[in-house]
Design a protein around this motif. Structure first.
Motif, PDB file in Angstrom:
ATOM      1  N   PRO A   7       0.973  -1.201  -0.190  1.00 23.59           N
ATOM      2  CA  PRO A   7       0.057   0.001  -0.203  1.00 23.59           C
ATOM      3  C   PRO A   7       0.927   1.260  -0.042  1.00 23.59           C
ATOM      4  O   PRO A   7       1.829   1.193   0.680  1.00 23.59           O
ATOM      5  N   THR A   8       0.420   2.318  -0.592  1.00 19.25           N
ATOM      6  CA  THR A   8       1.114   3.519  -0.777  1.00 19.25           C
ATOM      7  C   THR A   8       1.274   4.122   1.008  1.00 19.25           C
ATOM      8  O   THR A   8       2.154   5.005   0.772  1.00 19.25           O
ATOM      9  N   SER A   9       0.591   3.832   1.619  1.00 19.07           N
ATOM     10  CA  SER A   9       0.485   4.062   3.090  1.00 19.07           C
ATOM     11  C   SER A   9       1.841   3.939   3.711  1.00 19.07           C
ATOM     12  O   SER A   9       2.380   4.363   4.817  1.00 19.07           O
ATOM     13  N   LEU A  10       2.658   2.878   3.180  1.00 22.42           N
ATOM     14  CA  LEU A  10       3.844   2.195   3.505  1.00 22.42           C
ATOM     15  C   LEU A  10       5.074   3.007   2.792  1.00 22.42           C
ATOM     16  O   LEU A  10       6.173   2.676   3.119  1.00 22.42           O
ATOM     17  N   CYS A  11       4.914   3.838   2.016  1.00 19.61           N
ATOM     18  CA  CYS A  11       5.848   4.529   0.948  1.00 19.61           C
ATOM     19  C   CYS A  11       6.167   5.884   1.143  1.00 19.61           C
ATOM     20  O   CYS A  11       5.058   6.509   1.613  1.00 19.61           O
ATOM     21  N   THR A  12       7.092   6.369   0.513  1.00 21.26           N
ATOM     22  CA  THR A  12       7.330   7.664   0.315  1.00 21.26           C
ATOM     23  C   THR A  12       7.543   8.026  -1.056  1.00 21.26           C
ATOM     24  O   THR A  12       7.991   7.055  -1.687  1.00 21.26           O
ATOM     25  N   VAL A  13       7.252   9.411  -1.440  1.00 20.29           N
ATOM     26  CA  VAL A  13       7.391   9.625  -2.829  1.00 20.29           C
ATOM     27  C   VAL A  13       8.831  10.275  -3.166  1.00 20.29           C
ATOM     28  O   VAL A  13       9.289  11.059  -2.183  1.00 20.29           O
ATOM     29  N   VAL A  14       9.640   9.746  -3.916  1.00 22.50           N
ATOM     30  CA  VAL A  14      10.846   9.995  -4.255  1.00 22.50           C
ATOM     31  C   VAL A  14      11.343  10.365  -5.690  1.00 22.50           C
ATOM     32  O   VAL A  14      10.300  10.021  -6.551  1.00 22.50           O
ATOM     33  N   PRO A  15      12.265  11.143  -6.053  1.00 18.78           N
ATOM     34  CA  PRO A  15      12.612  11.169  -7.510  1.00 18.78           C
ATOM     35  C   PRO A  15      12.932   9.935  -8.044  1.00 18.78           C
ATOM     36  O   PRO A  15      13.508   8.962  -7.467  1.00 18.78           O
ATOM     37  N   ALA A  16      12.294   9.721  -9.385  1.00 18.35           N
ATOM     38  CA  ALA A  16      12.332   8.338 -10.176  1.00 18.35           C
ATOM     39  C   ALA A  16      13.690   8.496 -10.641  1.00 18.35           C
ATOM     40  O   ALA A  16      14.258   9.209 -11.076  1.00 18.35           O
ATOM     41  N   THR A  17      14.286   7.208 -10.797  1.00 18.44           N
ATOM     42  CA  THR A  17      15.285   6.902 -11.578  1.00 18.44           C
ATOM     43  C   THR A  17      14.968   6.721 -12.884  1.00 18.44           C
ATOM     44  O   THR A  17      13.710   6.420 -13.344  1.00 18.44           O
ATOM     45  N   THR A  18      16.093   6.603 -13.741  1.00 21.40           N
ATOM     46  CA  THR A  18      15.692   5.942 -15.208  1.00 21.40           C
ATOM     47  C   THR A  18      14.956   4.572 -15.171  1.00 21.40           C
ATOM     48  O   THR A  18      14.032   4.455 -15.988  1.00 21.40           O
ATOM     49  N   ALA A  19      15.613   3.779 -14.457  1.00 30.11           N
ATOM     50  CA  ALA A  19      14.967   2.318 -14.198  1.00 30.11           C
ATOM     51  C   ALA A  19      13.293   2.522 -13.857  1.00 30.11           C
ATOM     52  O   ALA A  19      12.335   1.788 -14.436  1.00 30.11           O
ATOM     53  N   ASP A  20      12.960   3.308 -13.122  1.00 32.50           N
ATOM     54  CA  ASP A  20      11.700   3.675 -12.525  1.00 32.50           C
ATOM     55  C   ASP A  20      10.924   4.052 -13.830  1.00 32.50           C
ATOM     56  O   ASP A  20       9.738   3.676 -13.912  1.00 32.50           O
ATOM     57  N   VAL A  21      11.407   5.128 -14.712  1.00 30.17           N
ATOM     58  CA  VAL A  21      10.502   5.556 -15.919  1.00 30.17           C
ATOM     59  C   VAL A  21      10.376   4.271 -16.723  1.00 30.17           C
ATOM     60  O   VAL A  21       9.386   4.223 -17.163  1.00 30.17           O
ATOM     61  N   LEU A  22      11.477   3.869 -17.289  1.00 37.45           N
ATOM     62  CA  LEU A  22      11.592   2.737 -18.082  1.00 37.45           C
ATOM     63  C   LEU A  22      10.527   1.660 -17.635  1.00 37.45           C
ATOM     64  O   LEU A  22       9.970   0.752 -18.515  1.00 37.45           O
ATOM     65  N   GLY A  23      10.612   1.262 -16.247  1.00 34.45           N
ATOM     66  CA  GLY A  23       9.841   0.054 -15.868  1.00 34.45           C
ATOM     67  C   GLY A  23       8.350   0.503 -15.611  1.00 34.45           C
ATOM     68  O   GLY A  23       7.465  -0.174 -14.942  1.00 34.45           O
ATOM     69  N   CYS A  24       7.825   1.830 -16.184  1.00 31.91           N
ATOM     70  CA  CYS A  24       6.403   2.175 -15.811  1.00 31.91           C
ATOM     71  C   CYS A  24       6.114   2.299 -14.310  1.00 31.91           C
ATOM     72  O   CYS A  24       4.853   2.096 -14.061  1.00 31.91           O
ATOM     73  N   ASP A  44       4.505  14.532 -11.045  1.00 35.49           N
ATOM     74  CA  ASP A  44       3.612  15.123 -10.008  1.00 35.49           C
ATOM     75  C   ASP A  44       3.191  16.500 -10.260  1.00 35.49           C
ATOM     76  O   ASP A  44       3.622  17.054 -11.421  1.00 35.49           O
ATOM     77  N   ASP A  45       2.689  17.155  -9.422  1.00 36.29           N
ATOM     78  CA  ASP A  45       1.877  18.506  -9.480  1.00 36.29           C
ATOM     79  C   ASP A  45       2.938  19.516  -9.688  1.00 36.29           C
ATOM     80  O   ASP A  45       2.716  20.692 -10.259  1.00 36.29           O
ATOM     81  N   THR A  46       4.192  19.315  -9.401  1.00 32.51           N
ATOM     82  CA  THR A  46       5.225  20.277  -9.569  1.00 32.51           C
ATOM     83  C   THR A  46       6.020  20.025 -10.853  1.00 32.51           C
ATOM     84  O   THR A  46       6.802  20.741 -11.300  1.00 32.51           O
ATOM     85  N   GLY A  47       5.691  18.935 -11.496  1.00 28.62           N
ATOM     86  CA  GLY A  47       6.327  18.621 -12.641  1.00 28.62           C
ATOM     87  C   GLY A  47       7.611  17.997 -12.898  1.00 28.62           C
ATOM     88  O   GLY A  47       8.383  17.380 -13.580  1.00 28.62           O
ATOM     89  N   SER A  48       8.013  17.295 -11.381  1.00 28.80           N
ATOM     90  CA  SER A  48       8.942  16.394 -11.300  1.00 28.80           C
ATOM     91  C   SER A  48       8.535  14.936 -11.575  1.00 28.80           C
ATOM     92  O   SER A  48       7.526  14.611 -11.300  1.00 28.80           O
TER      93      SER A  48
END
Length: 78
Positions: A24-41, A46-50
């Motif tokens: 669940p997202t309640s166990l997670c934090t939002v962090v900057p994505a890596t290239t692997a995160d982007v390529l792995g969908c 987010d709302d700030t464009g990050s």
């Protein structure tokens, strides 16, 4: 039988503990994505464009992980 909607607690080869399965997202934090995160969908803009992703924490002990999940109302299976 395992339910794919369950959250499990496992010990990694590094001897640290973390969650797998339907985390669940309640166990997670939002962090900057890596290239692997982007390529792995696993990333989004987010709302700030990050470009960000969810990151589940890692713990030194199983008890720490269970307490963290329980504090957020999530039951985990071993």
């Amino acid at each position: 039988m395992l339910n794919i909607r369950d959250t499990f607690l496992i010990q990694y080869p590094t001897k640290r503990w973390g969650f797998v399965g339907a985390i669940p997202t309640s166990l997670c934090t939002v962090v900057p994505a890596t290239t692997a995160d982007v390529l792995g969908c696993r990333a989004w803009t987010d709302d700030t464009g990050s470009v960000v992703t969810w990151k589940a924490p890692i713990f030194d002990t199983a008890d720490e992980a269970r307490a963290f999940a329980a504090d957020r109302g999530v039951s985990v299976k071993a």
